[in-house]
Design a protein around this motif. Structure first.
Motif, PDB file in Angstrom:
ATOM      1  N   HIS A   1      12.307  22.777 -47.093  1.00  8.33           N
ATOM      2  CA  HIS A   1      11.963  22.853 -45.674  1.00  8.33           C
ATOM      3  C   HIS A   1      13.165  22.413 -44.836  1.00  8.33           C
ATOM      4  CE1 HIS A   1       7.835  23.691 -46.638  1.00  8.33           C
ATOM      5  NE2 HIS A   1       7.797  22.647 -47.450  1.00  8.33           N
ATOM      6  N   SER A   2      13.433  23.173 -43.811  1.00  7.11           N
ATOM      7  CA  SER A   2      14.605  22.909 -42.973  1.00  7.11           C
ATOM      8  C   SER A   2      14.469  21.621 -42.186  1.00  7.11           C
ATOM      9  CB  SER A   2      14.819  24.063 -41.990  1.00  7.11           C
ATOM     10  OG  SER A   2      15.111  25.250 -42.687  1.00  7.11           O
ATOM     11  N   GLN A   3      15.606  20.968 -42.016  1.00  7.46           N
ATOM     12  CA  GLN A   3      15.682  19.795 -41.155  1.00  7.46           C
ATOM     13  C   GLN A   3      16.754  20.086 -40.103  1.00  7.46           C
ATOM     14  OE1 GLN A   3      14.606  15.836 -42.695  1.00  7.46           O
ATOM     15  NE2 GLN A   3      15.716  16.545 -44.512  1.00  7.46           N
ATOM     16  N   VAL A   4      16.341  19.994 -38.850  1.00  9.76           N
ATOM     17  CA  VAL A   4      17.197  20.348 -37.728  1.00  9.76           C
ATOM     18  C   VAL A   4      17.263  19.157 -36.778  1.00  9.76           C
ATOM     19  CG1 VAL A   4      17.500  22.003 -35.845  1.00  9.76           C
ATOM     20  CG2 VAL A   4      16.419  22.739 -37.962  1.00  9.76           C
ATOM     21  N   ALA A   5      18.421  18.956 -36.160  1.00  8.84           N
ATOM     22  CA  ALA A   5      18.571  17.861 -35.189  1.00  8.84           C
ATOM     23  C   ALA A   5      19.044  18.419 -33.861  1.00  8.84           C
ATOM     24  CB  ALA A   5      19.569  16.830 -35.708  1.00  8.84           C
ATOM     25  N   ASP A   6      18.407  17.970 -32.799  1.00 10.29           N
ATOM     26  CA  ASP A   6      18.801  18.313 -31.434  1.00 10.29           C
ATOM     27  C   ASP A   6      19.483  17.073 -30.856  1.00 10.29           C
ATOM     28  OD1 ASP A   6      19.079  19.143 -28.817  1.00 10.29           O
ATOM     29  OD2 ASP A   6      16.924  19.405 -28.445  1.00 10.29           O
ATOM     30  N   PHE A   7      20.807  17.095 -30.814  1.00 16.99           N
ATOM     31  CA  PHE A   7      21.581  15.975 -30.268  1.00 16.99           C
ATOM     32  C   PHE A   7      21.564  16.074 -28.743  1.00 16.99           C
ATOM     33  CE2 PHE A   7      24.529  13.917 -33.516  1.00 16.99           C
ATOM     34  CZ  PHE A   7      23.766  14.282 -34.611  1.00 16.99           C
ATOM     35  N   GLY A   8      20.957  15.085 -28.103  1.00 20.49           N
ATOM     36  CA  GLY A   8      20.822  15.116 -26.645  1.00 20.49           C
ATOM     37  C   GLY A   8      19.607  15.932 -26.249  1.00 20.49           C
ATOM     38  N   ALA A   9      18.463  15.581 -26.823  1.00 20.33           N
ATOM     39  CA  ALA A   9      17.249  16.387 -26.682  1.00 20.33           C
ATOM     40  C   ALA A   9      16.690  16.421 -25.268  1.00 20.33           C
ATOM     41  CB  ALA A   9      16.178  15.876 -27.641  1.00 20.33           C
ATOM     42  N   GLY A  10      16.996  15.427 -24.458  1.00 20.78           N
ATOM     43  CA  GLY A  10      16.436  15.413 -23.107  1.00 20.78           C
ATOM     44  C   GLY A  10      14.919  15.387 -23.157  1.00 20.78           C
ATOM     45  N   VAL A  11      14.276  16.275 -22.387  1.00 23.16           N
ATOM     46  CA  VAL A  11      12.805  16.327 -22.369  1.00 23.16           C
ATOM     47  C   VAL A  11      12.245  17.201 -23.480  1.00 23.16           C
ATOM     48  CG1 VAL A  11      12.605  15.789 -19.910  1.00 23.16           C
ATOM     49  CG2 VAL A  11      12.763  18.186 -20.657  1.00 23.16           C
ATOM     50  N   GLU A  24       7.567  24.694 -40.834  1.00 25.47           N
ATOM     51  CA  GLU A  24       7.354  23.882 -42.032  1.00 25.47           C
ATOM     52  C   GLU A  24       8.402  22.779 -42.166  1.00 25.47           C
ATOM     53  OE1 GLU A  24       4.636  24.336 -43.948  1.00 25.47           O
ATOM     54  OE2 GLU A  24       4.088  25.865 -42.479  1.00 25.47           O
ATOM     55  N   GLY A  25       9.398  22.788 -41.288  1.00 22.41           N
ATOM     56  CA  GLY A  25      10.480  21.810 -41.358  1.00 22.41           C
ATOM     57  C   GLY A  25      10.282  20.663 -40.387  1.00 22.41           C
ATOM     58  N   LYS A  26      11.367  19.936 -40.172  1.00 17.20           N
ATOM     59  CA  LYS A  26      11.349  18.815 -39.233  1.00 17.20           C
ATOM     60  C   LYS A  26      12.438  19.029 -38.193  1.00 17.20           C
ATOM     61  CE  LYS A  26       9.745  15.401 -42.575  1.00 17.20           C
ATOM     62  NZ  LYS A  26      10.110  14.221 -43.352  1.00 17.20           N
ATOM     63  N   VAL A  27      12.121  18.647 -36.960  1.00 16.81           N
ATOM     64  CA  VAL A  27      13.076  18.706 -35.861  1.00 16.81           C
ATOM     65  C   VAL A  27      13.244  17.291 -35.325  1.00 16.81           C
ATOM     66  CG1 VAL A  27      13.570  19.617 -33.568  1.00 16.81           C
ATOM     67  CG2 VAL A  27      12.384  21.061 -35.246  1.00 16.81           C
ATOM     68  N   TYR A  28      14.442  16.750 -35.470  1.00 14.23           N
ATOM     69  CA  TYR A  28      14.736  15.417 -34.949  1.00 14.23           C
ATOM     70  C   TYR A  28      15.286  15.578 -33.539  1.00 14.23           C
ATOM     71  CZ  TYR A  28      14.176  14.058 -39.779  1.00 14.23           C
ATOM     72  OH  TYR A  28      13.662  13.860 -41.040  1.00 14.23           O
ATOM     73  N   ILE A  54      10.191  15.075 -34.348  1.00  8.75           N
ATOM     74  CA  ILE A  54      10.253  13.626 -34.514  1.00  8.75           C
ATOM     75  C   ILE A  54      11.227  13.074 -33.479  1.00  8.75           C
ATOM     76  CG2 ILE A  54      10.862  11.747 -36.090  1.00  8.75           C
ATOM     77  CD1 ILE A  54      10.288  13.857 -38.362  1.00  8.75           C
ATOM     78  N   PRO A  55      10.720  12.437 -32.422  1.00 10.51           N
ATOM     79  CA  PRO A  55      11.613  11.838 -31.435  1.00 10.51           C
ATOM     80  C   PRO A  55      12.381  10.669 -32.058  1.00 10.51           C
ATOM     81  CG  PRO A  55       9.392  12.090 -30.552  1.00 10.51           C
ATOM     82  CD  PRO A  55       9.313  12.319 -32.031  1.00 10.51           C
TER      83      PRO A  55
END
Length: 159
Positions: A1-11, A24-28, A54-55
């Protein structure tokens, strides 16, 4: 399952799009502003389709500031954040450390002034400077994939 990160997610607008792409993955969703992360948490409670977000309160301008495991992230999104950063090189190193071997970074940022409310004239970026920065920390930078009147888009990966 993919794991992705949003650096500077804001709102969390980009994190929501990522959540749809990797159901099916996780988004940080990483941000240094706790109030913005609270907004994301509220949205997650309202929409079960966002339960894979996941904040993460973290400062990616510090090494280990994201608190993510090294080599654990398949893709990193960085949209309109670098022009704000004081420690760009540290952030680039943090991205490299967190991204796994096959992973990529999608980088979007300002290269042209768009008015005082959006960016400051001294903070827009030169594409060449960003390419040099990411190359210096050991990433390979693909040729620009897109440019509009105000942004440029690059993809980076480990060499």
């Amino acid at each position: 399952h993919s794991q992705v990160a949003d650096f500077g997610a804001g709102v969390g607008e980009d994190a929501k799009l990522l959540a749809e792409l990797v159901p099916e993955g996780k988004v940080y969703a990483i941000d240094v502003h706790k109030d913005l992360l609270e907004h994301i948490e509220t949205d997650i409670k309202k929409d079960k389709n966002l339960s894979n977000i996941i904040p993460v309160w973290g400062d990616f301008e510090e090494l280990e500031g994201t608190r993510l495991r090294d080599d654990s992230i398949d893709a990193i999104l960085a949209v309109n954040i670098f022009f704000l950063l004081k420690h760009k090189k540290t952030t680039a190193v943090e991205m490299k450390k967190k991204k796994n071997k096959g992973g990529r970074i999608l980088f979007i940022d300002w290269y042209k002034h768009l008015g005082e409310s959006t960016t400051h004239k001294n903070s827009v970026l030169r594409e060449k400077d960003i390419e040099d920065l990411f190359t210096e920390v050991g990433l390979s930078v693909h040729p620009r994939i897109y440019q509009d009147d105000y942004h440029f888009v690059l993809i980076m990966e480990k060499k």
